[in-house]
Scaffold this motif. Structure first.
Motif, PDB file in Angstrom:
ATOM      1  N   PRO A 225      -9.849   0.303   4.367  1.00 11.63           N
ATOM      2  CA  PRO A 225      -9.762   1.766   4.412  1.00 11.63           C
ATOM      3  C   PRO A 225      -8.553   2.200   5.248  1.00 11.63           C
ATOM      4  O   PRO A 225      -8.261   1.602   6.284  1.00 11.63           O
ATOM      5  N   VAL A 226      -7.814   3.154   4.779  1.00 11.44           N
ATOM      6  CA  VAL A 226      -6.715   3.843   5.463  1.00 11.44           C
ATOM      7  C   VAL A 226      -5.476   2.973   5.704  1.00 11.44           C
ATOM      8  O   VAL A 226      -4.384   3.320   5.289  1.00 11.44           O
ATOM      9  N   LEU A 227      -5.610   1.852   6.395  1.00 10.28           N
ATOM     10  CA  LEU A 227      -4.451   1.054   6.783  1.00 10.28           C
ATOM     11  C   LEU A 227      -4.825  -0.420   6.840  1.00 10.28           C
ATOM     12  O   LEU A 227      -5.850  -0.776   7.426  1.00 10.28           O
ATOM     13  N   ALA A 228      -3.996  -1.250   6.255  1.00 13.44           N
ATOM     14  CA  ALA A 228      -4.227  -2.698   6.340  1.00 13.44           C
ATOM     15  C   ALA A 228      -3.747  -3.204   7.688  1.00 13.44           C
ATOM     16  O   ALA A 228      -2.777  -2.680   8.250  1.00 13.44           O
ATOM     17  N   PRO A 229      -4.399  -4.224   8.232  1.00 11.85           N
ATOM     18  CA  PRO A 229      -3.922  -4.788   9.500  1.00 11.85           C
ATOM     19  C   PRO A 229      -2.547  -5.445   9.314  1.00 11.85           C
ATOM     20  O   PRO A 229      -2.160  -5.811   8.202  1.00 11.85           O
ATOM     21  N   ASP A 230      -1.813  -5.604  10.397  1.00 13.99           N
ATOM     22  CA  ASP A 230      -0.469  -6.193  10.340  1.00 13.99           C
ATOM     23  C   ASP A 230      -0.461  -7.593   9.738  1.00 13.99           C
ATOM     24  O   ASP A 230       0.520  -7.989   9.116  1.00 13.99           O
ATOM     25  N   ASP A 231      -1.548  -8.338   9.913  1.00 15.56           N
ATOM     26  CA  ASP A 231      -1.584  -9.715   9.409  1.00 15.56           C
ATOM     27  C   ASP A 231      -2.230  -9.823   8.025  1.00 15.56           C
ATOM     28  O   ASP A 231      -2.519 -10.920   7.553  1.00 15.56           O
ATOM     29  N   ALA A 232      -2.419  -8.708   7.336  1.00 12.60           N
ATOM     30  CA  ALA A 232      -3.022  -8.724   5.996  1.00 12.60           C
ATOM     31  C   ALA A 232      -2.105  -9.438   5.017  1.00 12.60           C
ATOM     32  O   ALA A 232      -0.883  -9.370   5.109  1.00 12.60           O
ATOM     33  N   VAL A 233      -2.718 -10.144   4.083  1.00 14.46           N
ATOM     34  CA  VAL A 233      -1.992 -10.932   3.096  1.00 14.46           C
ATOM     35  C   VAL A 233      -2.296 -10.394   1.698  1.00 14.46           C
ATOM     36  O   VAL A 233      -3.448 -10.122   1.367  1.00 14.46           O
ATOM     37  N   ALA A 234      -1.260 -10.249   0.890  1.00 17.82           N
ATOM     38  CA  ALA A 234      -1.430  -9.799  -0.496  1.00 17.82           C
ATOM     39  C   ALA A 234      -2.022 -10.934  -1.331  1.00 17.82           C
ATOM     40  O   ALA A 234      -1.777 -12.095  -1.028  1.00 17.82           O
ATOM     41  N   PRO A 235      -2.821 -10.602  -2.345  1.00 18.61           N
ATOM     42  CA  PRO A 235      -3.100  -9.254  -2.842  1.00 18.61           C
ATOM     43  C   PRO A 235      -4.091  -8.534  -1.931  1.00 18.61           C
ATOM     44  O   PRO A 235      -4.994  -9.148  -1.369  1.00 18.61           O
ATOM     45  N   MET A 236      -3.887  -7.238  -1.832  1.00 19.20           N
ATOM     46  CA  MET A 236      -4.788  -6.411  -1.031  1.00 19.20           C
ATOM     47  C   MET A 236      -4.794  -4.989  -1.581  1.00 19.20           C
ATOM     48  O   MET A 236      -3.880  -4.584  -2.303  1.00 19.20           O
ATOM     49  N   VAL A 237      -5.848  -4.270  -1.215  1.00 22.51           N
ATOM     50  CA  VAL A 237      -6.029  -2.894  -1.667  1.00 22.51           C
ATOM     51  C   VAL A 237      -6.299  -2.030  -0.439  1.00 22.51           C
ATOM     52  O   VAL A 237      -7.121  -2.389   0.401  1.00 22.51           O
ATOM     53  N   VAL A 238      -5.578  -0.918  -0.342  1.00 22.97           N
ATOM     54  CA  VAL A 238      -5.772   0.024   0.753  1.00 22.97           C
ATOM     55  C   VAL A 238      -6.105   1.372   0.123  1.00 22.97           C
ATOM     56  O   VAL A 238      -5.436   1.797  -0.816  1.00 22.97           O
ATOM     57  N   TYR A 239      -7.153   2.015   0.626  1.00 22.97           N
ATOM     58  CA  TYR A 239      -7.532   3.310   0.055  1.00 22.97           C
ATOM     59  C   TYR A 239      -7.776   4.320   1.170  1.00 22.97           C
ATOM     60  O   TYR A 239      -8.061   3.958   2.306  1.00 22.97           O
ATOM     61  N   GLN A 240      -7.634   5.586   0.808  1.00 22.00           N
ATOM     62  CA  GLN A 240      -7.974   6.651   1.750  1.00 22.00           C
ATOM     63  C   GLN A 240      -8.413   7.879   0.974  1.00 22.00           C
ATOM     64  O   GLN A 240      -7.918   8.143  -0.118  1.00 22.00           O
ATOM     65  N   ARG A 241      -9.360   8.591   1.552  1.00 19.59           N
ATOM     66  CA  ARG A 241      -9.802   9.854   0.950  1.00 19.59           C
ATOM     67  C   ARG A 241      -8.758  10.914   1.267  1.00 19.59           C
ATOM     68  O   ARG A 241      -8.351  11.085   2.401  1.00 19.59           O
ATOM     69  N   THR A 242      -8.306  11.623   0.237  1.00 22.57           N
ATOM     70  CA  THR A 242      -7.253  12.619   0.415  1.00 22.57           C
ATOM     71  C   THR A 242      -7.778  14.050   0.349  1.00 22.57           C
ATOM     72  O   THR A 242      -7.103  14.964   0.826  1.00 22.57           O
ATOM     73  N   SER A 243      -8.937  14.254  -0.237  1.00 20.01           N
ATOM     74  CA  SER A 243      -9.533  15.597  -0.249  1.00 20.01           C
ATOM     75  C   SER A 243     -10.998  15.503  -0.642  1.00 20.01           C
ATOM     76  O   SER A 243     -11.434  14.526  -1.246  1.00 20.01           O
TER      77      SER A 243
END
Length: 120
Positions: free
Chosen positions: A20-38
């Motif tokens: 959610p919102v932001l991946a950690p600095d050590d995150a490895v692809a493939p990855m998915v980041v999501y955030q609610r915008t409204s």
């Protein structure tokens, strides 16, 4: 609401991590980041109806454009068919290649914007 969306999203991402919102600095692809915008809550004369529409932005990262597109396609197809309480349905509002905006030349990014319709 967000936990139901996370569960839906996670069920279509395979082995890719979902953040959610932001991946950690050590995150490895493939990855998915999501955030609610409204969020829009339906009101009636008696108050809140329990119907809620929440828009989300989903950033899908992979080490190749083909892999990012493939994961994006899987997520889009899965979410567009998802109908499990409290989510009534999910609409796909937009999807596009954002790889030139990722800031990391080793990562490719697809962006998907969706609206999840809840009955809470």
């Amino acid at each position: 609401m967000d936990s139901a969306f996370y569960s839906a999203l996670k069920s279509f991402t395979g082995s890719a991590k979902v953040y959610p919102v932001l991946a950690p600095d050590d995150a490895v692809a493939p990855m998915v980041v999501y955030q609610r915008t409204s969020t829009q809550r339906d009101l009636t004369i008696d108050g809140l109806s329990g119907l809620v529409s929440a828009s989300y932005r989903i950033d899908i990262y992979a080490t190749s454009l083909k892999a990012a597109q493939s994961l994006s396609d899987t997520v889009v197809i899965g979410l567009s068919q998802h109908k499990e309480a409290p989510i009534n349905y999910i609409t796909i509002d937009n999807e596009f290649d954002g790889s030139d905006l990722s800031g990391d030349p080793k990562l490719f990014r697809m962006i998907v914007e969706v609206t999840a319709h809840f009955n809470l």
